[in-house]
Motif scaffolding. Structure first.
Motif, short mmCIF file in Angstrom:
data_model
loop_
_atom_site.label_atom_id
_atom_site.label_comp_id
_atom_site.label_asym_id
_atom_site.label_seq_id
_atom_site.Cartn_x
_atom_site.Cartn_y
_atom_site.Cartn_z
N LEU A 69 9.34 42.04 -73.59
CA LEU A 69 9.19 42.37 -72.16
C LEU A 69 8.56 41.22 -71.39
O LEU A 69 7.67 40.52 -71.90
N GLN A 70 9.01 41.06 -70.15
CA GLN A 70 8.33 40.24 -69.14
C GLN A 70 8.07 41.13 -67.94
O GLN A 70 9.00 41.79 -67.44
N ILE A 71 6.82 41.20 -67.50
CA ILE A 71 6.45 42.07 -66.39
C ILE A 71 5.95 41.23 -65.24
O ILE A 71 5.04 40.40 -65.40
N ILE A 72 6.56 41.42 -64.08
CA ILE A 72 6.11 40.76 -62.84
C ILE A 72 5.65 41.86 -61.89
O ILE A 72 6.45 42.71 -61.48
N ASP A 73 4.38 41.83 -61.57
CA ASP A 73 3.81 42.83 -60.66
C ASP A 73 3.71 42.24 -59.26
O ASP A 73 3.17 41.15 -59.07
N PHE A 77 -0.11 40.23 -50.81
CA PHE A 77 -0.03 38.80 -50.48
C PHE A 77 -1.40 38.18 -50.28
O PHE A 77 -1.58 36.96 -50.39
N GLN A 78 -2.41 39.01 -49.96
CA GLN A 78 -3.75 38.46 -49.70
C GLN A 78 -4.32 37.71 -50.91
O GLN A 78 -5.16 36.82 -50.75
N PHE A 79 -3.86 38.04 -52.12
CA PHE A 79 -4.39 37.38 -53.31
C PHE A 79 -3.75 36.02 -53.54
O PHE A 79 -4.25 35.22 -54.33
N GLN A 80 -2.61 35.75 -52.88
CA GLN A 80 -1.94 34.44 -52.98
C GLN A 80 -1.68 34.04 -54.44
O GLN A 80 -1.92 32.91 -54.85
N LYS A 81 -1.17 35.00 -55.21
CA LYS A 81 -0.81 34.73 -56.60
C LYS A 81 0.70 34.92 -56.74
O LYS A 81 1.21 36.01 -56.53
N LEU A 102 -8.30 42.06 -60.29
CA LEU A 102 -8.10 41.42 -58.99
C LEU A 102 -9.41 41.42 -58.22
O LEU A 102 -10.15 42.41 -58.23
N ARG A 103 -9.69 40.29 -57.57
CA ARG A 103 -10.92 40.16 -56.77
C ARG A 103 -10.55 39.92 -55.30
O ARG A 103 -10.24 38.80 -54.91
N PRO A 104 -10.57 40.97 -54.49
CA PRO A 104 -10.31 40.78 -53.05
C PRO A 104 -11.51 40.11 -52.37
O PRO A 104 -12.65 40.27 -52.81
#
Length: 418
Positions: A69-73, A77-81, A102-104
């Motif tokens: 498996l390859q998972i793309i979540d 957009f605020q995380f810019q990843k 995740l760190r907002p």
């Protein structure tokens, strides 16, 4: 090679037909079953600003064979990843949970998109995409994780583990509670002789710690609070510290309140200790934004005079870079300190401190260090000048704001200064 060596043409054709046959087999086993993969993203109902928040993706394999498996979540957009890719293997009829954090760094609404899962069979010639629509809006609130951490440590008396000091109580800030029978070990100085004579047995006065004092956090939303530090603005650091301080004050049976201001006074929450007060403060803090205006301290004083009648502890979160900028506001601070106990909390420039600790070699570095020393000295001078007028001042690095503010509050409570 068969064009050069014709005898290889038969081998090439055989390999080609084997390749086509394997391709068909791979397509059949991947695409004919319709729902052989299940994926679900689990997120908290709300995220904590400035903290690492746990996110998990739950996977199930319903194929009769092992898969890759390859998972793309699709995260907000605020995380810019753009490279949030996970690769894993999953055995037949097996489930797995992938966890990440995740760190907002900004409050507001964050929208999560779909979970994309790419599947390869053991043949590994084709890749099939499954898309699970997990569109969800999650609100990012002030740091409630930090608030809970302090609350749990306060309950278990372990606040010293995160830097909160244990301060010896000074003086007598107790109020009368009741008269009760003497028990061995009671302080004999608290014996009530009149009640003892009436009851023909020793009676003592019982006291409890003075509570229900009003604590207000005053948060400056002017342009000086927009300065960033480690991804968070100074305003967000002040908001996180205000939430923790309000929670600790309520835990200590004090009344917590809030006032925001910039070029005009914003929202106000009267100091109370009723159920739901912390939730009310949290909802107000969630909506605060920098107004990019010069702060009007005169408006702050007028509204404080009108709305806060009881002597209270005012914790003012703001920032000053020079002594002259503080002196312009000093008359309003002195008026506030006349009716209340005022603590002015402002921020140390950690980049200047790093520059001061760095050895200078070139002329330019010497010049920069001299300028840094000037600004560093001005911050210290602000603390001294405020102290001369009986105004408490707290100069702190942004990352230590919460700990230092809680320490100051506990010190004031212990010394009975309010």
């Amino acid at each position: 090679m068969a064009f050069v060596v014709p005898v290889l043409m038969g081998v090439a054709q055989l390999l080609f037909f084997i390749f086509i046959f394997l391709l068909l087999i791979d397509g059949l086993i991947l695409f004919i079953p319709t729902k052989n993969i299940f994926a679900r993203r689990d997120t908290p109902d709300r995220l904590s600003n400035g903290d690492e928040n746990p996110i998990s993706i739950y996977l199930e394999n319903h194929y009769r064979f092992d898969i890759i498996l390859q998972i793309i979540d699709e995260i907000p957009f605020q995380f810019q990843k753009r490279d949030l890719l996970f690769e894993t293997g999953l055995n037949s009829f097996e489930s797995q949970i992938i966890q990440y954090q995740l760190r907002p760094t900004k409050r507001g609404e964050y929208n999560f998109g779909a979970v994309n899962v790419y599947v390869k069979s053991p043949v590994r010639l084709l890749k099939r995409r499954f898309q699970f629509s997990q569109d969800k809006m999650v609100a990012v609130y002030p740091s409630f994780l930090q608030m809970r951490e302090y609350e749990l440590m306060a309950i278990s008396n372990r606040l010293t583990e995160i830097g909160v000091k244990k301060i010896r109580k000074i003086g007598n800030s107790q109020e009368f509670e009741q008269i009760r029978q003497y028990v061995q070990g009671d302080d004999i100085r608290k014996i009530n002789w009149q009640a003892t004579a009436r009851n023909n047995e020793l009676m003592v006065n019982a006291f409890q710690e003075e509570k229900s004092q009003a604590i207000y956090c005053l948060i400056d939303k002017g342009r000086v609070m927009k300065m960033p530090f480690e991804g968070l603005s100074l305003l967000d650091y002040a908001i996180n510290a205000s939430l923790v301080l309000s929670n600790i004050a309520l835990y200590k049976q004090d009344k917590a309140g809030l006032m925001t201001f910039s070029d005009k006074v914003g929202q106000t929450v009267q100091a109370e200790k009723r159920p739901g007060q912390l939730t009310k403060i949290l909802e107000i803090l969630y909506k605060q934004r920098t107004r990019y205006q010069e702060t009007d301290y005169e408006a702050l004083y007028v509204n404080t005079k009108k709305l806060i009648r009881q002597r209270s502890l005012l914790v003012l979160f703001t920032n000053f870079e020079t002594v002259s900028s503080m002196r312009r506001q000093l008359p309003y601070f002195r008026k506030l300190a006349k009716d209340h106990l005022l603590i002015i909390v402002f921020f140390e420039n950690t980049e200047l401190r790093a520059l001061l600790n760095k050895p200078s070699v070139t002329t330019e570095e010497v010049y920069l260090k001299t300028i840094a020393e000037k600004y560093f000295y001005e911050k210290q001078q602000i603390v001294k000048e405020l102290g001369q007028f009986g105004i408490q001042a707290l100069l702190t690095p942004p990352q230590k704001l919460t700990v230092n503010t809680v320490n100051k509050y506990l010190e004031i409570k212990a010394r009975g200064m309010l």
